[in-house]
Structure formats: structure tokens, C-alpha cells
Design a protein around this motif. Sequence first.
Motif, PDB file in Angstrom:
ATOM      1  N   LYS A  96       0.869  -1.316  -0.118  1.00 16.49           N
ATOM      2  CA  LYS A  96      -0.091   0.146  -0.302  1.00 16.49           C
ATOM      3  C   LYS A  96       0.914   1.170  -0.291  1.00 16.49           C
ATOM      4  O   LYS A  96       0.661   2.374  -0.553  1.00 16.49           O
ATOM      5  CB  LYS A  96      -1.029  -0.363   1.509  1.00 16.49           C
TER       6      LYS A  96
ATOM      7  N   ARG B  92      -0.952  -4.731   5.177  1.00 14.86           N
ATOM      8  CA  ARG B  92       0.234  -3.372   4.453  1.00 14.86           C
ATOM      9  C   ARG B  92       0.580  -4.188   3.098  1.00 14.86           C
ATOM     10  O   ARG B  92       0.154  -2.922   2.699  1.00 14.86           O
ATOM     11  CB  ARG B  92       1.314  -3.607   5.151  1.00 14.86           C
ATOM     12  N   GLN B  93      -0.335  -4.947   2.922  1.00 13.91           N
ATOM     13  CA  GLN B  93      -0.407  -4.819   0.854  1.00 13.91           C
ATOM     14  C   GLN B  93      -1.970  -5.970   1.288  1.00 13.91           C
ATOM     15  O   GLN B  93      -2.341  -5.930   1.976  1.00 13.91           O
ATOM     16  CB  GLN B  93       0.608  -6.580   1.244  1.00 13.91           C
TER      17      GLN B  93
ATOM     18  N   ALA C 220      13.592  -6.154   6.428  1.00 17.00           N
ATOM     19  CA  ALA C 220      13.041  -7.448   7.336  1.00 17.00           C
ATOM     20  C   ALA C 220      12.558  -6.435   8.741  1.00 17.00           C
ATOM     21  O   ALA C 220      12.631  -6.932   9.799  1.00 17.00           O
ATOM     22  CB  ALA C 220      14.157  -7.844   7.830  1.00 17.00           C
ATOM     23  N   ARG C 221      12.497  -5.291   8.815  1.00 19.03           N
ATOM     24  CA  ARG C 221      11.578  -4.866   9.827  1.00 19.03           C
ATOM     25  C   ARG C 221      10.236  -5.325  10.060  1.00 19.03           C
ATOM     26  O   ARG C 221       9.947  -5.441  10.973  1.00 19.03           O
ATOM     27  CB  ARG C 221      11.858  -3.058  10.189  1.00 19.03           C
TER      28      ARG C 221
ATOM     29  N   LEU D 261      10.391  -1.247   4.747  1.00 18.23           N
ATOM     30  CA  LEU D 261      10.132  -1.954   5.829  1.00 18.23           C
ATOM     31  C   LEU D 261       9.839  -4.057   5.427  1.00 18.23           C
ATOM     32  O   LEU D 261      11.377  -4.497   6.929  1.00 18.23           O
ATOM     33  CB  LEU D 261       8.981  -1.721   7.025  1.00 18.23           C
TER      34      LEU D 261
ATOM     35  N   PHE E 139       6.361   0.189   3.983  1.00 23.19           N
ATOM     36  CA  PHE E 139       5.486  -0.941   4.041  1.00 23.19           C
ATOM     37  C   PHE E 139       6.961  -1.874   3.343  1.00 23.19           C
ATOM     38  O   PHE E 139       7.188  -2.378   3.972  1.00 23.19           O
ATOM     39  CB  PHE E 139       4.217  -1.222   3.861  1.00 23.19           C
TER      40      PHE E 139
ATOM     41  N   PHE F  16      13.844 -14.397  10.312  1.00 23.17           N
ATOM     42  CA  PHE F  16      13.359 -12.641  10.008  1.00 23.17           C
ATOM     43  C   PHE F  16      11.923 -12.477   8.835  1.00 23.17           C
ATOM     44  O   PHE F  16      11.542 -11.322   8.950  1.00 23.17           O
ATOM     45  CB  PHE F  16      14.301 -11.498   9.603  1.00 23.17           C
TER      46      PHE F  16
ATOM     47  N   ASN G  32       4.189 -10.871   8.769  1.00 16.62           N
ATOM     48  CA  ASN G  32       3.514  -9.246   9.491  1.00 16.62           C
ATOM     49  C   ASN G  32       2.753  -8.463   7.920  1.00 16.62           C
ATOM     50  O   ASN G  32       2.084  -8.309   8.654  1.00 16.62           O
ATOM     51  CB  ASN G  32       4.123  -9.493  10.443  1.00 16.62           C
TER      52      ASN G  32
END
Lengths: 177, 403
Positions: A93, A116-117, A104-105, A100, A97, A148, A110
Motif C-alpha cells: 500500500k 500492509r499489502q 526485514a523490519r 520495511l 511498507f 526474519f 506480518n
Amino acid sequence: MKDAKDYQEIVPGKKRFATLVTRIFFYFIGMGMQTAYRIDPDVRKEVDSWPETFSVRIAVVGGPSMLMLKKEGVFKYLGEKEAFCCDVELWFKNIEFAYLTMTARISVPNAIYHNRQFVRGNLKYTMSFMRVLNIVQTLLLPNIIARFYIKEVPRLTFRKMVNRVITYFNLGYGAIK
Amino acid sequence: MLFKQSEVIPEYYEFFNSVKIISGYKALETIPFELGRLGAKRPIIITDKGVSQAGLIKHVVDSFAGTDTVIGAVFDETPQDSSYLVVNQIAEIYRSQGCDSIIAVGGGSSIDTAKGVNIVITENTDDLLKFMGNYRLNKPMKPFVVIPTTAGTGSEVTMVAVIANPEKKIKMEFTSDLLLPKLAVLDPRMTVSMPPKITAATGMDALTHAVEAYIGSQKNPVSDAFASAAMNLIRENLIEAVKDGGNKDVRLAMANAALLAGLAFSNSMVGIVHAAAHATGGVCRVPHGIANSILLPFGLEFYIKKSPKVKALIENLLLPLAGPEVYVQTPQVERASKSVLVIREMAGELKKLSGLPVKLSEAGVTEDKLDEIARTTIDDGAVAFSPVEVSLEEAKGILKAAF
């Protein structure tokens, strides 16, 4: 009181670094998938189950993208070519995002859990594509880093290490070419 | 990963629900007024033969008496697995009768069909394929009211519609907050005639929604509150609803439980139990509620073995599932397995009362189909939201245990 004309528009800045990093990661993922199709039997099995001229796109809304096309026995990375209505599209989006997630944040699971997607297209092929993406991430990344990015890192085998070396070689060769 | 995760507040979450909920005695009679507020005066009613033969449509039609709202048409031929052909047929009736709103009366199939009709009418199309996936709908939808006649699916508050495409042999999934109805009406008259076995199956469907929402990957404080409330209501009312179907208070409680569970899972998503239930339904035509009821304890046992984090969440399930006395008396290390046991006991009691199957073999699934169901399970979108990775072999293991 200010005059109406005194109110100026605010043009948002560009996130150039995040965009560059995302573009680089898209290149790695694209070339990684192209190589994985040739060397990994699980990836080949998944991609062979898709219809001919199957296209998959990972993109950021208003940002960079990558396109994969299955055609004539080849699963090819086509860079940032525009495509109208791909079979499966995975959209982030916001460039933040994507950045990040790539760094790998936020792990890929996640990014899904947090919305976020979003995804467009047939869910069955989307799930198959996600399995391909998981395998490619384990090829591109050492296990200690891959944990991660994905839910479960498979056991490292000699075959996987060889495939990883081949993938890194192809990435470098593709970049030089 | 961004910062340390609190156990109660996740790092990030989204929750959305814009449905007005009207529940209670004579709730149907508010529909003409609410439609009028939305500028609608001529709805089409979409339902199925079972609902109309049970006399439930008469309640809905009678609720318009004394108002100036005219019902444009009643379509009562919605099949159990709705397809885009039926959706296009209904859309044609909608247009020819000059309707301006949609009322869905029934279970998940009628509600999903109505959502599909809303897409076709609003987007002025007959090709639903273009809108498959997330965020593909942009126009405000026609006024849409849902009157559920089962206490299970929670579709009256979900943003998803699933419509079959028989030509391409796929199930088309549409997700958008625009698919949410404007109004969900829970009237005990609409569920009082449900037979005991369907009451049991849909009740367990609601329980599965609440449980998976509570342990799901997108769980958040808002969805947890709805899931807990749903589980409490189901614990207190499901067995009674099966024993005494004429009890309207209990029927209303179960309808509310299903709606609360729907609010929860619509935002926190579901996992492996639903993925396997969808697959079992798709391959062997086992009704969704029955499949969920059978697979729920086995899915939870899989999570307990695989993930200590999810096991800790399952321990917390014991409180709404069994009540505070049992929760306090159970040592913490035993709470997860006790939660599964409570669910098994509930399913066992429902089997005695209504014949609800507790094993896949009792539901008509044959062993040679398990491999195909497992392959279909890992292709289901719900697996992406499972809090743990599920391989093909692990999916087979769950199904074999449930067989």
C-alpha cells in the motif's frame, strides 16, 4: 485572517532511498525466481502448475514494481515492465511498507497480517506464488537472516547450499549484463 | 519487529465494521424505515427455497405492511453453491423490476449471492472475474440489508463474498469493505424453525470463527472482545438451542453470537481449521459448519504441538469456553488441552442430541479423498493468515487425525 490565495498546496516529498532499496530487492527477488525455476524442483512444480503465459506482479502503489512471466517453458523476470491485469498482483500500500518488509523490519507474514499489502487475482495461484516466494527467499538469504522474513525456515541441505551459490552467481551475472 | 510486541496490543492492526445492527423482538419492522433513510423504496429479496418454504419470507413481506415501500421482486432459487450465472440472472431481474436496493434473507449462500449481485449492479458489468481479489471495488454500493436465518456464518458482517465460476472451475473471492451491508437484522422469528442438526452445525461454525479469531494472526483487542463475547454466548446457549429450538431468547442469543464471531473473524481472519474446512467442503461437499465442527479440535491440537505462542493463546480460550470456575481450577499447563477437551465434549453432546458428525468419515468423506483435500487446503487463502506455517504433510496429518 489570511486570504484564500495565501494557502499553498503541499507537494509530498519523494522517498528516494526507500524506493531505490525496494527496486534493488525486487531485482534480487525477480532474478532469484528466474533462477529458482531452473534449479529448484519444488519451484518448478509450482510454476508448471500455472497456466501458460501466466503473469505475476509485485508492486508498490505509486512506486516501483516487478513483473514475472511464464511463457514457452521459461519463467522470466521482466523488470518494471507495465502490464495490464496480471493473473496475480501483490501490492504494497505504501513505499514505506515495502521498504520495511524488504529490510526485514516487518516480516513477509506480518506484512500480510497487518494488511500492509493486498492481493488481486485467483487465490489458489496466489498461494502457490507465495510458496515460490518463500523458497526463493531461502535461496537468497542465509537461514539466520531468512527467519526474519518467513514463518518457518527449512533445514539447510547441501543441495540448498549449491542452489544458493548458483543463484548468487546468476544475480551477479544478470547485474553485469 | 519494529518494537517489542505487547501481549495485548499488537504492533499494528486494522479493524473496520460499518454495519448497523438491529437485534430483537419485531426487528424486521424497522427495515422499511431504514431503507427509506438510505433513499430506497423498492428492494429485491434474494433467498433460497428452504427459507421460503419455511414461511420465513412471509415474516419479511409482512413487515412492510403499512409502509409505502414496495417489494420489487422475490428471488428464492439461490442454490447452495452460488455461481455467477445465478448472480447475473438476479441482476437482470433487479434491473427489469426497477429495484433500488437488496435484501438478502438466508444463510451464507444467499448473502454471498446478494453481495455478488450488488457488485454486478453497481459496477454495471456481467463479468465478476475482473473484480476478484482485494480493493477492486471503488463505487458506493446499492443499499443492502441482510437478515440471517442461520446462527453461524456471520456473513452479515463480513467483507468477503465467494461466488463459483463453474466454467473455469474456480471459486471467485471478493474482498472489500464496500461489500458490507448497511444493515444486519437479527429477529428470533427467522431462526426459530432451524432443525436441531443445522442449529448444532451453524453454532459450531460460529464457535470456530470465534476461536480462530481469538488465536488468529491479526488478532487485536477489538476482535478479541467480540470473540470472547461470542464464545460466552455459545457456551451458555448452543446446547439449549438444539434441545429447545422454540426458545426465542436462546435463538436470539445464538444469532448474536454468530454475528459477534463474524465481527471478530472478519477483522482478525481465520487459519488452518477454515482452510481445511473449505477444502473438505469443496472436494467432498461436506457442509461448512459440519466440517468446521469436526476439524476444530484437531486444528487446535496441531497449533498446540507446533507453536508455544499459539498454545498460550489457546490456554486463554478456556475462560470463555468453560467458564471462570473451570478456568481457575485448571492448572495453567493443562488449560490448552482442557480447551480442546471442552470443545470435544460440546461436539459430543451435540452428536447425541442432533446426530452432528464428529469425524470426517461420519460426514461422508472417504480416505482416498484426503490427499486431494490436503492439496486444496494449502491452496486456500486462509493458510496465509495461519499463525504457523502449514506444509502439505502437516495438512494431511490433521485430516488423517480427523478421519
